[in-house]
Design an enzyme around this catalytic site. Structure first.
Site, short mmCIF file in Angstrom:
data_model
loop_
_atom_site.label_atom_id
_atom_site.label_comp_id
_atom_site.label_asym_id
_atom_site.label_seq_id
_atom_site.Cartn_x
_atom_site.Cartn_y
_atom_site.Cartn_z
N ASP A 154 -42.93 17.25 12.32
CA ASP A 154 -42.50 16.08 13.09
C ASP A 154 -43.75 15.38 13.64
O ASP A 154 -44.68 16.06 14.07
CB ASP A 154 -41.60 16.51 14.26
CG ASP A 154 -40.43 15.56 14.49
OD1 ASP A 154 -40.61 14.37 14.21
OD2 ASP A 154 -39.37 16.02 14.95
N HIS A 211 -46.18 6.95 13.56
CA HIS A 211 -45.34 7.85 14.37
C HIS A 211 -45.10 9.20 13.68
O HIS A 211 -44.73 10.16 14.33
CB HIS A 211 -43.99 7.18 14.67
CG HIS A 211 -44.11 6.04 15.62
ND1 HIS A 211 -43.71 6.10 16.93
CD2 HIS A 211 -44.64 4.80 15.46
CE1 HIS A 211 -43.95 4.95 17.54
NE2 HIS A 211 -44.52 4.14 16.65
O1 LIG Z 1 -35.38 3.89 11.65
P1 LIG Z 1 -34.67 5.07 11.08
O2 LIG Z 1 -34.83 5.18 9.60
O3 LIG Z 1 -33.22 5.10 11.51
O4 LIG Z 1 -35.32 6.41 11.69
C1 LIG Z 1 -35.59 6.59 13.07
C2 LIG Z 1 -37.07 6.76 13.36
O5 LIG Z 1 -37.50 8.05 12.91
C3 LIG Z 1 -38.90 8.35 12.98
O6 LIG Z 1 -39.37 8.55 14.33
C4 LIG Z 1 -40.68 8.98 14.65
O7 LIG Z 1 -41.14 8.43 15.86
C5 LIG Z 1 -41.02 9.23 17.04
C6 LIG Z 1 -41.71 8.48 18.19
O8 LIG Z 1 -43.09 8.35 17.99
C7 LIG Z 1 -41.65 10.60 16.83
O9 LIG Z 1 -41.45 11.38 18.02
C8 LIG Z 1 -40.97 11.29 15.66
O10 LIG Z 1 -41.63 12.53 15.42
C9 LIG Z 1 -41.05 10.41 14.41
O11 LIG Z 1 -40.25 11.05 13.40
C10 LIG Z 1 -39.67 7.27 12.27
O12 LIG Z 1 -41.06 7.56 12.30
C11 LIG Z 1 -39.35 5.89 12.82
O13 LIG Z 1 -40.03 4.90 12.08
C12 LIG Z 1 -37.85 5.64 12.68
O14 LIG Z 1 -37.52 4.40 13.27
O1 UDP Z 2 -27.60 10.68 20.14
C1 UDP Z 2 -28.80 10.45 20.29
C2 UDP Z 2 -29.81 11.24 19.69
C3 UDP Z 2 -31.13 10.92 19.93
N1 UDP Z 2 -31.46 9.88 20.73
C4 UDP Z 2 -32.87 9.57 21.01
O2 UDP Z 2 -33.57 9.36 19.78
C5 UDP Z 2 -34.92 9.76 19.96
C6 UDP Z 2 -35.31 10.73 18.87
O3 UDP Z 2 -36.70 10.74 18.82
P1 UDP Z 2 -37.55 11.93 18.22
O4 UDP Z 2 -38.97 11.56 18.43
O5 UDP Z 2 -37.13 13.22 18.79
O6 UDP Z 2 -37.21 11.99 16.65
P2 UDP Z 2 -36.97 10.86 15.54
O7 UDP Z 2 -35.49 10.69 15.43
O8 UDP Z 2 -37.65 9.63 15.99
O9 UDP Z 2 -37.55 11.44 14.29
C7 UDP Z 2 -35.05 10.39 21.34
O10 UDP Z 2 -35.58 9.45 22.25
C8 UDP Z 2 -33.60 10.72 21.68
O11 UDP Z 2 -33.31 10.77 23.05
C9 UDP Z 2 -30.49 9.10 21.32
O12 UDP Z 2 -30.78 8.17 22.06
N2 UDP Z 2 -29.18 9.41 21.08
#
Ligand SMILES: O=P(O)(O)OC[C@H]1O[C@H](O[C@H]2O[C@H](CO)[C@@H](O)[C@H](O)[C@H]2O)[C@H](O)[C@@H](O)[C@@H]1O
Ligand code: UDP
Length: 466
Positions: free
Chosen positions: A367, A159
């Site tokens: 990202d 991701h």
């Molecule tokens: O599980 P956390 O440590 O709380 O973090 C949340 C997630 O963050 C990252 O999200 C990624 O996936 C998104 C969907 O494909 C993508 O849009 C975004 O750019 C990525 O940063 C992380 O990769 C996840 O593993 C985490 O669960």
């Molecule tokens: O208060 C919040 C902030 C974010 N999101 C969700 O968390 C995801 C964030 O995904 P993104 O790919 O933008 O970044 P990541 O946090 O995975 O790096 C999106 O679906 C947002 O709608 C949510 O449900 N509640």
């Protein structure tokens, strides 16, 4: 057809309406909801070290999804999640090498938890099952499963970005990690540049060869690689935005805005999201555009994330200071230019907020995809859409090139983009929005899931010619 097992560190709360922690959980949950399947991951709970592994696996059902979760003990959480996954790999994969720290004990914990996950999955996996693993926490999972005799088709979707080899090689364990990744049958990336960075490492550092259709031959194995940009359910998100347009929350917001234009950002509070640079650009915009004073408000939702990792504590402190300073500099008794919120919202409650915004400001330094950018576009009213300002370093920029693309390090250009977005004529807003919607409809979440799953089920021939 053989059954699908999905594995990720983070799983979504399966209770409707709870905040989703990040895009992975949101995307996988949406993708599984339609077709069903089994999903294994960490429960989010940490138990004391005196609770010795193997920790129990708890099964819950929600419609057609069976969710299997397990706790982590404190030592595993510290070394695997806080240490190697989020203290080493996350900054390296986001090109923040100066924030990365490395300790072999953390890497040992990472190996150990990948092994524990493999052990737990082996208990319910059958030889026909197809296994779809998600993200940088589990780069060694296929290897751990194969060491336990699994010959199943196993795929990995990353991701996050994948860095250029020279950046990856900052991780002392890079060779072992990449060799472990080559135990997967399919590796999927968000963008072609991520895929190419991985292929580059395999070709140059491991003596691999490129074959047709993204197949890499290395160590007697054929690994298929591909690009699968994650999508969103566009119609569902727009419906959620419309359904709540007059909710009490939205009425209160409109009343407090009192006709001012809303600029909106939503992120986990992560240094990769470029919040200090964004605040600086907004400050510059206010300094250069006195005509917009009292006419605009910027709302930044920054959801606390990984708050026991030092770099996250530091960015949080920095932003609190900056938000106070910017408001101190520009605020009037009846105008707060920057609203800074450290709390999370249920995802469906964000949609009417996006729809009410004149501008979505999504400017990460790096990202993998950034689902917020896609959700912002999907939530808009096509008759009077808001404008997306998007970092060219988000994976989403490859598809959403009708956004105003910016370099988040260019404060001047970001301030100018804000002025351009706020003044953009209706016709241009409609055209840009329609172009982005067309791409998002094509690259839907269903397509992401189906293409990955189909490719995972199709073995790559080692003899195919590039
Ligand atoms: O599980 P956390 O440590 O709380 O973090 C949340 C997630 O963050 C990252 O999200 C990624 O996936 C998104 C969907 O494909 C993508 O849009 C975004 O750019 C990525 O940063 C992380 O990769 C996840 O593993 C985490 O669960
Ligand atoms: O208060 C919040 C902030 C974010 N999101 C969700 O968390 C995801 C964030 O995904 P993104 O790919 O933008 O970044 P990541 O946090 O995975 O790096 C999106 O679906 C947002 O709608 C949510 O449900 N509640």
């Amino acid at each position: 057809m053989s059954r699908l097992i999905v594995v990720s560190n983070r799983v979504a709360p399966i209770t409707e309406g709870e905040p989703t922690a990040g895009g992975l959980a949101a995307g996988v949950m949406d993708a599984l909801r339609q077709k069903g399947g089994r999903w294994f991951g960490w429960s989010g709970q940490v138990v004391p070290d005196m609770v010795t592994p193997p920790l129990p696996v708890v099964e819950q059902r929600s419609g057609s999804i069976s969710l299997y979760t397990t706790d982590l003990n404190q030592r595993d959480y510290d070394t695997y999640y806080r240490g190697f996954a989020n203290g080493t790999l996350w900054p390296i994969f986001h090109y923040q090498t100066e924030l990365a720290r490395f300790d072999w004990a953390d890497f040992e914990g990472y190996r150990r938890v990948n092994g524990r996950f493999a052990e737990a999955i082996s208990a319910f996996m059958t030889p026909e099952d197809v296994v779809w693993v998600h993200d940088y926490h589990l780069l060694c999972l296929a290897k751990a499963l194969r060491q336990r005799g699994a010959r199943n088709r196993i795929g990995l979707f990353l991701h996050t970005p994948f860095p250029a080899p020279a950046v990856m090689m900052n991780v002392p364990a890079h060779a072992e990690l990449l060799a472990a990744m080559c135990q997967y049958d399919l590796i999927g990336f968000q963008t072609e540049s991520d895929r190419l960075a991985f292929a580059d490492y395999v070709l140059r550092e491991m003596g691999g060869e490129a074959r047709a259709d993204g197949v890499l031959a290395v160590g007697g194995r054929a690994i298929r690689t591909g690009v699968y940009p994650i999508g969103v359910h566009v119609d569902m998100l727009r419906a959620e935005a419309e359904a709540a347009a007059d909710s009490p929350q939205m009425q209160a917001l409109r009343a407090s805005l009192n006709g001012r234009a809303l600029v909106m950002s939503v992120d986990r509070l992560d240094y990769s999201k470029g919040l200090p640079q964004r605040f600086a650009a907004y400050e510059r915009f206010l300094a250069e555009n006195a005509g917009w004073h009292r006419q605009v408000e910027f709302a930044q939702i920054a959801v606390p994330s990984r708050s026991d990792v030092q770099a996250y504590q530091e960015i949080r402190r920095q932003l609190e200071g900056e938000a106070g300073r910017i408001n101190g500099r520009f605020a009037e008794l009846d105008w707060t230019p920057l609203r800074y919120l450290n709390r999370s919202f249920a995802r469906r409650d964000l949609m009417p907020l996006y729809a009410a915004a004149a501008v979505g400001l999504v400017t990460p330094l790096r990202d993998g995809m950034n689902l917020v950018a896609k959700e912002f576009v999907a939530a808009q009213d096509p008759v009077d859409p808001g404008v997306l300002i998007l970092s060219r370093f988000a994976g989403a920029a490859r598809e959403l090139d009708a956004a105003l693309l910016v370099n988040p390090h260019d404060e001047q250009a970001m301030a100018a983009a804000l002025a351009q977005a706020l003044a953009m004529p209706l016709q241009e807003r409609r055209e840009r929005h329609a172009a982005m919607m067309a791409v998002m409809r094509r690259n839907s979440l269903e397509r992401w899931r189906d293409r990955f799953e189909n490719d995972l089920r199709t073995p790559a021939a080692l003899e195919s010619v590039a």
